[in-house]
Design an enzyme around this catalytic site. Structure first.
Site, PDB file in Angstrom:
ATOM      1  N   SER A 210       0.845  -1.195   0.000  1.00  0.00           N
ATOM      2  CA  SER A 210       0.000   0.000   0.000  1.00  0.00           C
ATOM      3  C   SER A 210       0.881   1.245   0.000  1.00  0.00           C
ATOM      4  O   SER A 210       2.077   1.155  -0.287  1.00  0.00           O
ATOM      5  CB  SER A 210      -0.948  -0.023   1.197  1.00  0.00           C
ATOM      6  OG  SER A 210      -1.915   0.987   1.059  1.00  0.00           O
ATOM      7  N   ASN A 211       0.316   2.373   0.312  1.00  0.00           N
ATOM      8  CA  ASN A 211       1.099   3.613   0.351  1.00  0.00           C
ATOM      9  C   ASN A 211       0.607   4.461   1.519  1.00  0.00           C
ATOM     10  O   ASN A 211      -0.292   4.060   2.251  1.00  0.00           O
ATOM     11  CB  ASN A 211       0.980   4.350  -0.979  1.00  0.00           C
ATOM     12  CG  ASN A 211      -0.469   4.636  -1.312  1.00  0.00           C
ATOM     13  OD1 ASN A 211      -1.138   5.362  -0.600  1.00  0.00           O
ATOM     14  ND2 ASN A 211      -0.964   4.030  -2.385  1.00  0.00           N
ATOM     15  N   ARG A 212       1.181   5.649   1.675  1.00  0.00           N
ATOM     16  CA  ARG A 212       0.935   6.412   2.897  1.00  0.00           C
ATOM     17  C   ARG A 212      -0.292   7.320   2.827  1.00  0.00           C
ATOM     18  O   ARG A 212      -0.518   8.126   3.718  1.00  0.00           O
ATOM     19  CB  ARG A 212       2.170   7.251   3.218  1.00  0.00           C
ATOM     20  CG  ARG A 212       3.357   6.395   3.642  1.00  0.00           C
ATOM     21  CD  ARG A 212       4.558   7.259   3.937  1.00  0.00           C
ATOM     22  NE  ARG A 212       4.236   8.321   4.870  1.00  0.00           N
ATOM     23  CZ  ARG A 212       4.899   9.480   4.937  1.00  0.00           C
ATOM     24  NH1 ARG A 212       5.888   9.715   4.118  1.00  0.00           N
ATOM     25  NH2 ARG A 212       4.553  10.398   5.815  1.00  0.00           N
TER      26      ARG A 212
END
Ligand code: CTP
Length: 413
Positions: A210-212
């Site tokens: 995923s990402n932030r």
């Protein structure tokens, strides 16, 4: 021009036992003048300050104050279910505490439990009470649950005192109510589809890539579009509850593929598409059916590209539809975003330099440049809501321009 809404909006106007209850009469009158259907509900003690007859004469239906009115078996559920908004003005300290505690011992508190409509409270009380930690904590609880507040003002209070605690001016309360109803919004009658949050691409049943992205900017866009009158579909990966709103539908998704499917459905009806989500660019080719363990050795994860959702939406663009992309960049943000706007074929590309302080992921603030066809607009560091306002200002301008072009074509033919 935005299509006008057919049914007049229904507001339950709750009045509780404060000296300033007389100002609720003015709130009622102004709302009715603005075309709102007002159903007044007075608490039993409010009747010591104002009368049912006054509200019944001014409002759109008779005022009520009891759960046990012979003419209606369960008035709180019909009031709560049919409301587009419940506003409580004035809201006393006692009433706020009962509301926050989930009590239902009078018609107004029971109506608040029986509604999914947005709620606005307008507290009014003496300064000492307003500043008491109990009242402030109650209010913080309500705000956390999505209740909107018009705070009291400073000025003359009952019994010759002065200080903060006076009910806000009726005109200000009415402006907030109309804003929440979207009746005076420049997006009234428009459908807006917003995507938000980072997608999660599974590796195995317990892990994902995923990402932030926090989804805060996308959620702020949805909230502001609602306030400006739009019908909003929010396609989000974020699990934190979104305050209910009669014009909001929320679709929870995880992966890029799920987001693509949901946005394809929403875009068919949308006048505006805003892809604020941080879609993963890559996903594992194989998703393990069981948890990968150390005994399996270090896994070699082969990735493939995810679908470019935005490109797909642009390819199926409806006539007049406005499409907005977002880009989080670290190097030469504006130059890269200019190229991205062109290559993706969107109307607006909103770029943030995620390397700058207070910008982008997980902050409540943001600073962006909105790249348009022939100009750029900088929005210096501000709240994500203010960024949303600026983006939607540009969207409204494009919608109006497209409407104008449509009209011109109609006149020509
Ligand atoms: N986007 C999308 N689908 C993807 C990737 C991105 O719809 N698979 C959308 C994002 O929601 C955003 C815009 O495209 O509105 C730009 O995202 P960005 O990640 O900056 O674009 P990419 O084309 O992935 O470019 P880069 O290689 O710089 O990551």
């Amino acid at each position: 021009m935005a299509a006008s809404e057919t049914r007049s909006k229904r507001v339950v106007l709750g009045v509780t036992a404060g000296i300033s209850a007389y100002k609720a009469i003015e709130v009622c009158r102004r709302l009715v003048d603005a075309g709102v259907h007002v159903a007044p509900v007075l608490t039993p003690d409010a009747l010591r300050f104002v009368g049912v007859a006054t509200f019944s004469a001014l409002a759109s239906e008779p005022a009520q104050s009891t759960l046990f009115d012979a003419s209606q078996a369960i008035p709180h559920t019909s009031l709560g279910q049919s409301a587009d908004l419940v506003v409580v003005a004035p809201a006393t300290a006692d009433f706020l505490a009962r509301y926050a505690a989930g009590m239902a011992n009078d018609l107004l508190s029971a109506t608040l439990l029986a509604t999914r409509a947005p709620v606005l409270v307008c507290p009014a009380m003496h300064t000492e009470m307003w500043e008491h930690p109990s009242v402030q904590e109650t209010l913080a609880t309500l705000v956390r649950r999505g209740v909107a507040v018009v705070p009291p003002e400073e000025g003359a209070l009952a019994a010759g005192d002065r200080g903060i605690g006076r009910l806000a001016d009726p005109a200000s309360i009415v402006a907030v109510v109309l804003g929440m109803l979207g009746s005076n919004g420049d997006l009234a009658g428009r459908r807006v589809a917003v995507s938000a949050g980072g997608t999660r691409e599974p590796l195995d049943p317990v892990r994902h890539l995923s990402n932030r992205s926090s989804g805060k900017q996308g959620h702020a866009l949805a909230a502001v579009a609602l306030r400006r009158g739009a019908e909003v579909a929010l396609v989000t990966t974020v699990g934190t509850p979104v305050p209910a709103h009669p014009r909001l539908s929320v679709v929870r998704v995880d992966t890029a593929a799920e987001m693509e499917a949901a946005m394809a459905i929403e875009s068919e009806k949308a006048d505006v598409i805003v892809m604020a989500a941080a879609v993963a660019d890559f996903r594992p080719v194989h998703v393990a059916g069981r948890k990968l363990t150390k005994d399996d050795g270090i896994p070699e994860i082969v990735l493939e590209q995810t679908p470019d959702i935005l490109r797909g939406l642009v390819a199926h663009r409806r006539p007049g539809q406005v499409i907005v992309g977002f880009a989080a960049e670290t190097d030469e943000p504006v130059a890269r975003a200019r190229r991205k706007r062109e290559s993706k074929g969107v109307d607006l590309m909103v770029v943030n330099d995620v390397g700058a302080p207070g910008v982008g992921f997980d902050h409540d603030t943001n600073a962006v440049t909105i790249i348009k066809e022939s100009a750029e607009r900088e929005v210096p560091l501000t709240s994500k809501e203010a960024v949303a306002e600026a983006v939607l200002d540009e969207v409204v301008e494009l919608l109006d321009r497209n409407d104008g072009a449509d009209r011109a074509r109609g006149e020509d033919s």
